[in-house]
Write a protein that holds these residues in place. Structure first.
Motif, PDB file in Angstrom:
ATOM      1  N   ASP A   1      -0.223   2.501  10.287  1.00  0.00           N
ATOM      2  CA  ASP A   1       0.712   2.856  11.369  1.00  0.00           C
ATOM      3  C   ASP A   1       2.098   2.259  11.108  1.00  0.00           C
ATOM      4  N   CYS A   2       2.122   1.007  10.649  1.00  0.00           N
ATOM      5  CA  CYS A   2       3.415   0.378  10.314  1.00  0.00           C
ATOM      6  C   CYS A   2       4.119   1.171   9.220  1.00  0.00           C
ATOM      7  N   LEU A   3       3.355   1.584   8.201  1.00  0.00           N
ATOM      8  CA  LEU A   3       3.961   2.343   7.095  1.00  0.00           C
ATOM      9  C   LEU A   3       4.534   3.660   7.598  1.00  0.00           C
ATOM     10  N   GLN A   4       3.794   4.277   8.517  1.00  0.00           N
ATOM     11  CA  GLN A   4       4.250   5.544   9.104  1.00  0.00           C
ATOM     12  C   GLN A   4       5.539   5.327   9.910  1.00  0.00           C
ATOM     13  N   ALA A   5       5.592   4.217  10.664  1.00  0.00           N
ATOM     14  CA  ALA A   5       6.796   3.925  11.460  1.00  0.00           C
ATOM     15  C   ALA A   5       7.998   3.728  10.534  1.00  0.00           C
ATOM     16  N   LEU A   6       7.796   2.963   9.464  1.00  0.00           N
ATOM     17  CA  LEU A   6       8.898   2.698   8.527  1.00  0.00           C
ATOM     18  C   LEU A   6       9.427   3.998   7.936  1.00  0.00           C
ATOM     19  N   ARG A   7       8.477   4.814   7.508  1.00  0.00           N
ATOM     20  CA  ARG A   7       8.854   6.092   6.888  1.00  0.00           C
ATOM     21  C   ARG A   7       9.645   6.952   7.866  1.00  0.00           C
ATOM     22  N   SER A   8       9.160   7.018   9.119  1.00  0.00           N
ATOM     23  CA  SER A   8       9.805   7.922  10.074  1.00  0.00           C
ATOM     24  C   SER A   8      11.186   7.402  10.485  1.00  0.00           C
ATOM     25  N   LEU A   9      11.432   6.114  10.267  1.00  0.00           N
ATOM     26  CA  LEU A   9      12.759   5.557  10.591  1.00  0.00           C
ATOM     27  C   LEU A   9      13.759   5.783   9.458  1.00  0.00           C
ATOM     28  N   GLY A  10      13.288   6.363   8.365  1.00  0.00           N
ATOM     29  CA  GLY A  10      14.196   6.624   7.241  1.00  0.00           C
ATOM     30  C   GLY A  10      14.410   5.403   6.350  1.00  0.00           C
ATOM     31  N   ILE A  11      13.559   4.404   6.494  1.00  0.00           N
ATOM     32  CA  ILE A  11      13.623   3.231   5.609  1.00  0.00           C
ATOM     33  C   ILE A  11      12.824   3.575   4.352  1.00  0.00           C
ATOM     34  N   GLN A  12      13.382   3.330   3.167  1.00  0.00           N
ATOM     35  CA  GLN A  12      12.620   3.597   1.942  1.00  0.00           C
ATOM     36  C   GLN A  12      11.397   2.676   1.939  1.00  0.00           C
ATOM     37  N   THR A  13      10.240   3.284   1.746  1.00  0.00           N
ATOM     38  CA  THR A  13       9.002   2.565   2.017  1.00  0.00           C
ATOM     39  C   THR A  13       8.181   2.356   0.754  1.00  0.00           C
ATOM     40  N   GLY A  14       7.794   1.091   0.549  1.00  0.00           N
ATOM     41  CA  GLY A  14       6.941   0.755  -0.588  1.00  0.00           C
ATOM     42  C   GLY A  14       5.596   0.272  -0.089  1.00  0.00           C
ATOM     43  N   SER A  15       4.546   0.639  -0.813  1.00  0.00           N
ATOM     44  CA  SER A  15       3.239   0.106  -0.472  1.00  0.00           C
ATOM     45  C   SER A  15       2.508  -0.209  -1.774  1.00  0.00           C
ATOM     46  N   GLY A  16       1.180  -0.280  -1.718  1.00  0.00           N
ATOM     47  CA  GLY A  16       0.447  -0.583  -2.939  1.00  0.00           C
ATOM     48  C   GLY A  16      -0.830  -1.324  -2.631  1.00  0.00           C
ATOM     49  N   PHE A  17      -1.463  -1.826  -3.688  1.00  0.00           N
ATOM     50  CA  PHE A  17      -2.798  -2.410  -3.512  1.00  0.00           C
ATOM     51  C   PHE A  17      -3.083  -3.397  -4.623  1.00  0.00           C
ATOM     52  N   MET A  18      -4.115  -4.205  -4.396  1.00  0.00           N
ATOM     53  CA  MET A  18      -4.601  -5.089  -5.456  1.00  0.00           C
ATOM     54  C   MET A  18      -5.702  -4.381  -6.229  1.00  0.00           C
ATOM     55  N   ILE A  19      -5.816  -4.698  -7.510  1.00  0.00           N
ATOM     56  CA  ILE A  19      -6.830  -4.063  -8.360  1.00  0.00           C
ATOM     57  C   ILE A  19      -7.966  -5.056  -8.579  1.00  0.00           C
ATOM     58  N   GLY A  20      -9.186  -4.665  -8.205  1.00  0.00           N
ATOM     59  CA  GLY A  20     -10.353  -5.496  -8.513  1.00  0.00           C
ATOM     60  C   GLY A  20     -10.699  -6.526  -7.462  1.00  0.00           C
ATOM     61  N   LEU A  21     -10.351  -6.266  -6.199  1.00  0.00           N
ATOM     62  CA  LEU A  21     -10.795  -7.172  -5.124  1.00  0.00           C
ATOM     63  C   LEU A  21     -12.321  -7.247  -5.151  1.00  0.00           C
ATOM     64  N   PRO A  22     -12.895  -8.418  -4.858  1.00  0.00           N
ATOM     65  CA  PRO A  22     -14.354  -8.500  -4.811  1.00  0.00           C
ATOM     66  C   PRO A  22     -14.881  -7.471  -3.812  1.00  0.00           C
ATOM     67  N   GLY A  23     -15.837  -6.668  -4.244  1.00  0.00           N
ATOM     68  CA  GLY A  23     -16.366  -5.619  -3.371  1.00  0.00           C
ATOM     69  C   GLY A  23     -15.733  -4.269  -3.644  1.00  0.00           C
ATOM     70  N   GLU A  24     -14.673  -4.246  -4.465  1.00  0.00           N
ATOM     71  CA  GLU A  24     -14.058  -2.958  -4.781  1.00  0.00           C
ATOM     72  C   GLU A  24     -14.925  -2.211  -5.799  1.00  0.00           C
ATOM     73  N   THR A  25     -15.087  -0.918  -5.577  1.00  0.00           N
ATOM     74  CA  THR A  25     -15.784  -0.063  -6.549  1.00  0.00           C
ATOM     75  C   THR A  25     -14.733   0.828  -7.205  1.00  0.00           C
ATOM     76  N   ILE A  26     -15.135   1.491  -8.274  1.00  0.00           N
ATOM     77  CA  ILE A  26     -14.172   2.389  -8.939  1.00  0.00           C
ATOM     78  C   ILE A  26     -13.818   3.565  -8.026  1.00  0.00           C
ATOM     79  N   GLU A  27     -14.747   3.898  -7.110  1.00  0.00           N
ATOM     80  CA  GLU A  27     -14.438   4.959  -6.140  1.00  0.00           C
ATOM     81  C   GLU A  27     -13.291   4.514  -5.232  1.00  0.00           C
ATOM     82  N   ILE A  28     -13.367   3.257  -4.783  1.00  0.00           N
ATOM     83  CA  ILE A  28     -12.283   2.743  -3.914  1.00  0.00           C
ATOM     84  C   ILE A  28     -10.970   2.696  -4.694  1.00  0.00           C
ATOM     85  N   LEU A  29     -11.039   2.247  -5.943  1.00  0.00           N
ATOM     86  CA  LEU A  29      -9.818   2.175  -6.759  1.00  0.00           C
ATOM     87  C   LEU A  29      -9.186   3.565  -6.893  1.00  0.00           C
ATOM     88  N   ALA A  30     -10.013   4.567  -7.179  1.00  0.00           N
ATOM     89  CA  ALA A  30      -9.488   5.937  -7.298  1.00  0.00           C
ATOM     90  C   ALA A  30      -8.895   6.390  -5.963  1.00  0.00           C
TER      91      ALA A  30
END
Ligand code: 5AD
Length: 356
Positions: free
Chosen positions: A184-213
């Motif tokens: 929701d925060c990301l959506q708010a930022l985007r709708s305000l016209g602020i250039q928006t960056g996001s992302g993720f960590m790779i290999g969190l414990p419990g992450e599967t390759i399905e989640i990574l994809a």
């Protein structure tokens, strides 16, 4: 050799239609892996050019009210000596950055209101009037009203990683908020016209390759302006201290992910993040820049505080001054044959978006 236009057209038309296709790419080995890296680099070259925008980061406070299970500056880590820089020190640093060809200042802190939303607004205003820098904030979840106020103070961009696209894994790792809140925060930022960056960590414990994809597909779906990713690195003073990265036995996965992410998001700014160097000292960020990444984020946090902003171990925290570090960045770029970016390095997305 492939032409540039052929390689970027194929990036869009050949991208897998479903998750299983992405998983297949993430499992590339041998010649197929080399070909994946070459395509990611060709698409980066065609869509983003060879220039590397320099976004200098100032970690201006490590105060944090959240208790994310992976993070070294989480609220419950009482070993951390908490600090907050004052406005003058931040503005002075920002002024110096211009001489180092860093055209954006990234102001990052823990997720606390210690600094004050208004004080941050005034800081943005000062930097925007006293320098030519673009300003990026990375301070966590806030209300739409606060984001709007910061935009009105001159804020250009905001970074807020979704960390993992799996709601259950997100909930396990973040006692203070849900994946939905974050999106929701990301959506708010985007709708305000602020250039928006996001992302993720790779290999969190419990992450599967399905989640990574799925993480990669979520970035593609939400079409972020910037996407920061990096390997999870266990911090000993956190509840995940004894866990290993899900790809500890297959470290190529960190680079495969970068390459597939570039093919999924041909025109996003992708930084080569510090966590790559923490895992592969001196070479990790260079390899990331040759396998899809196009942005470098020099760390300008004053040397006396660097040890206090250890989100994960192995983060370079020498005693060099920010100026010495800035000159090393130039040596690094020269060794890669890539020039530093000129101009603010705004989103390629918003240029096309505003034209339509
Ligand atoms: N390992 C790797 N990255 C981490 N971050 C926080 N803790 C860790 C860790 N242990 C990342 C998160 C956050 C960014 C600022 O740092 O993705 O969004």
């Amino acid at each position: 050799m492939k032409t540039d236009s052929a390689s970027f057209q194929s990036a869009d038309s050949l991208f897998p239609k479903d998750r299983s296709g992405v998983i297949e790419w993430l499992q590339s080995r041998g010649d197929a892996l080399e070909a994946l890296y070459r395509r990611a680099d060709a698409v980066r070259h065609a869509r983003m050019g060879d220039e590397i925008p320099l976004r200098g980061i100032i970690e201006f406070s490590n105060a944090c009210a959240n208790d994310c299970l992976y993070c070294g500056i989480r609220r419950s880590n009482s070993k951390v000596r908490r600090y907050t820089l004052d406005e003058k020190e931040i503005v002075d640093l920002a002024r110096q950055m211009e001489a180092w060809q860093q055209t954006t200042v990234v102001l990052q802190s823990g997720e606390a209101e210690t600094y004050g939303d208004q004080a941050i607004g005034e800081l943005i205003r000062r930097i925007k009037t006293e320098t030519h820098l673009a300003v990026t904030l990375s301070v966590g979840n806030r209300s739409r009203e606060v984001y709007a106020y910061w935009r009105d103070c001159g804020l250009d961009r905001f970074l807020l990683r979704f960390e993992t696209s799996d709601p259950a894994l997100y909930a396990r790792l973040h006692p203070d908020g849900s994946l939905k809140d974050r999106l929701d925060c990301l959506q708010a930022l985007r709708s305000l016209g602020i250039q928006t960056g996001s992302g993720f960590m790779i290999g969190l414990p419990g992450e599967t390759i399905e989640i990574l994809a799925q993480n990669i597909l979520l970035c593609r779906e939400l079409d972020f302006d910037m996407i920061g990713i990096g390997p999870f690195i266990a911090h000993p003073d956190t509840p995940l201290g004894g866990e290993s990265n899900a790809y500890a036995n297959d470290p190529d996965m960190f680079f495969r992910t970068m390459a597939v992410l570039r093919l999924a998001n041909p025109q996003a700014h992708l930084p080569a993040t510090t966590a790559y160097d923490a895992l592969f000292p001196n070479s990790g960020r260079n390899l990331a820049l040759q396998r899809g990444a196009n942005v470098f984020m020099p760390n300008n946090t004053p040397a006396r505080y660097r040890k206090d902003y250890l989100l994960y171990p192995g983060k370079p925290c020498d005693d060099e001054t920010s100026e010495q570090r800035a000159s090393h960045v130039f040596l690094r770029l020269r060794s890669l044959g890539r020039p530093p970016g000129v101009g603010p390095g705004h989103s390629h997305r918003s240029q096309t978006a505003s034209a339509t």
